[in-house]
Design a protein around this motif. Structure first.
Motif, PDB file in Angstrom:
ATOM      1  N   SER A   1      33.792 -93.248  22.491  1.00 23.21           N
ATOM      2  CA  SER A   1      34.574 -92.994  23.692  1.00 23.21           C
ATOM      3  C   SER A   1      33.695 -92.511  24.834  1.00 23.21           C
ATOM      4  O   SER A   1      32.788 -91.702  24.628  1.00 23.21           O
ATOM      5  CB  SER A   1      35.642 -91.928  23.378  1.00 23.21           C
ATOM      6  OG  SER A   1      36.250 -91.453  24.552  1.00 23.21           O
TER       7      SER A   1
ATOM      8  N   THR B   1      29.948-100.353  21.494  1.00 23.21           N
ATOM      9  CA  THR B   1      30.521-101.035  20.345  1.00 23.21           C
ATOM     10  C   THR B   1      31.643-100.196  19.743  1.00 23.21           C
ATOM     11  O   THR B   1      32.670-100.714  19.306  1.00 23.21           O
ATOM     12  CB  THR B   1      29.429-101.306  19.293  1.00 23.21           C
ATOM     13  OG1 THR B   1      28.360-102.045  19.904  1.00 23.21           O
ATOM     14  CG2 THR B   1      29.979-102.093  18.115  1.00 23.21           C
ATOM     15  N   SER B   2      31.446 -98.893  19.758  1.00 19.09           N
ATOM     16  CA  SER B   2      32.483 -97.967  19.306  1.00 19.09           C
ATOM     17  C   SER B   2      32.243 -96.615  19.969  1.00 19.09           C
ATOM     18  O   SER B   2      31.185 -96.371  20.547  1.00 19.09           O
ATOM     19  CB  SER B   2      32.470 -97.816  17.779  1.00 19.09           C
ATOM     20  OG  SER B   2      31.230 -97.283  17.332  1.00 19.09           O
TER      21      SER B   2
ATOM     22  N   THR C   1      36.392 -96.700  28.451  1.00 16.58           N
ATOM     23  CA  THR C   1      35.892 -97.779  27.601  1.00 16.58           C
ATOM     24  C   THR C   1      36.902 -98.916  27.470  1.00 16.58           C
ATOM     25  O   THR C   1      36.527-100.051  27.193  1.00 16.58           O
ATOM     26  CB  THR C   1      35.518 -97.248  26.202  1.00 16.58           C
ATOM     27  OG1 THR C   1      36.561 -96.396  25.733  1.00 16.58           O
ATOM     28  CG2 THR C   1      34.229 -96.471  26.241  1.00 16.58           C
TER      29      THR C   1
ATOM     30  N   GLN D   1      28.416 -95.629  19.996  1.00 19.41           N
ATOM     31  CA  GLN D   1      27.494 -96.510  19.288  1.00 19.41           C
ATOM     32  C   GLN D   1      27.396 -97.823  20.050  1.00 19.41           C
ATOM     33  O   GLN D   1      28.391 -98.345  20.559  1.00 19.41           O
ATOM     34  CB  GLN D   1      27.990 -96.784  17.865  1.00 19.41           C
ATOM     35  CG  GLN D   1      27.045 -97.640  17.021  1.00 19.41           C
ATOM     36  CD  GLN D   1      27.582 -97.905  15.625  1.00 19.41           C
ATOM     37  OE1 GLN D   1      28.718 -98.348  15.480  1.00 19.41           O
ATOM     38  NE2 GLN D   1      26.785 -97.629  14.605  1.00 19.41           N
ATOM     39  N   LYS D   2      26.181 -98.343  20.164  1.00 20.63           N
ATOM     40  CA  LYS D   2      25.976 -99.648  20.789  1.00 20.63           C
ATOM     41  C   LYS D   2      25.073-100.470  19.889  1.00 20.63           C
ATOM     42  O   LYS D   2      23.926-100.093  19.611  1.00 20.63           O
ATOM     43  CB  LYS D   2      25.344 -99.509  22.181  1.00 20.63           C
ATOM     44  CG  LYS D   2      25.158-100.837  22.901  1.00 20.63           C
ATOM     45  CD  LYS D   2      26.479-101.531  23.188  1.00 20.63           C
ATOM     46  CE  LYS D   2      26.278-102.862  23.879  1.00 20.63           C
ATOM     47  NZ  LYS D   2      27.574-103.542  24.163  1.00 20.63           N
TER      48      LYS D   2
END
Length: 256
Positions: free
Chosen positions: A69, A66-67, A78, A16-17
């Motif tokens: 792998s 943002t989250s 990451t 997620q970004k």
């Protein structure tokens, strides 16, 4: 959309970004999971604003998710610091962009070998000559960018990506600024790097013909992977893009 983990060279899990905060928050990637096998060419397609470039940048270690792998050859990247990420990009990853990013004061050989010198490596003259011959610039070795056509400049950029012998080449609209004939020649070079050298190419493109050179096409929409095609044809890709609304979303001229 997953391949065998043993064969994966790049793997994203739940990536997620998110940009901005509060009411200005924009989610560019919404939990993307995908894998890319060794020795394959994958095209990434989608409407304007679907998250293609963000996807490429996160997969290549140019931007931090943002989250989620991102793994490269099984190694989680990451959490790496900037020094380690820079080392990874210099030694194992090649980049090709729509803008050629050549230094105008350097000739063909100097532009191609620059990444090696920045990494503190001595260029292998035989390898450099082989790469220059592969991209059809043997008679342009000492020309500067201003003395080359757009297609020749993109060939220099491809040679620069190949000379470090990277495991993966990330290409962001590599044919977007080229005429049709030159674009097909560039695509042949990328295809050759897969079949001849066993490298992995992950290419963002808006062009169904370019995508037809890939082994697989993955489609992004609203930051999510929505579909994929294997052994694609240009007609099948165009049909799928139409159903995604991509043609309605494209700016004038076909650029993102």
């Amino acid at each position: 959309m997953m391949t065998s983990e043993i064969d994966d060279i790049v793997r994203l899990d739940g990536v997620q970004k998110v940009y901005g905060r509060g009411s200005g928050t924009v989610t560019a990637l919404a939990g993307v999971t995908a894998a890319f096998g060794r020795g394959t060419l994958t095209a990434v397609m989608g409407p304007s604003g679907s998250g293609k470039s963000t996807f490429l940048h996160c997969a290549a270690g140019l931007d931090r998710p943002t989250s989620g792998s991102v793994r490269f050859s099984g190694e989680e990247i990451t959490g790496l610091d900037e020094v380690a990420l820079t080392k990874l990009r210099r030694e194992r990853i090649g980049f090709i962009f729509q803008s050629f990013n050549l230094l105008p004061s350097l000739d063909v050989v100097q532009n191609i070998t620059l990444p090696l010198k920045l990494a503190g490596r001595t260029p292998d003259s035989a390898l450099v000559s082989d790469v220059i011959a592969r991209v059809g610039l043997a008679d342009r070795r000492h020309h500067r960018p201003a003395e080359l056509s757009g297609g020749q400049q993109q060939r220099v950029a491809i040679a620069r990506a190949l000379v470090t012998q990277p495991a993966v080449i990330f290409a962001d609209e590599p044919t977007g600024a080229l005429d049709t004939r030159t674009a097909l020649e560039v695509l042949d070079l990328l295809r050759d790097s897969v079949t001849r050298a066993g490298q992995t190419v992950i290419m963002v493109t808006h062009d169904p013909v370019a995508a037809s050179y890939a082994d697989r096409v993955v489609f992004l929409a609203d930051g999510r992977l929505t579909d994929e095609l294997h052994r694609p044809t240009a007609e099948a890709v165009a049909d799928r893009m139409t159903r995604l609304g991509a043609w309605d979303a494209r700016p004038v001229g076909g650029r993102r």
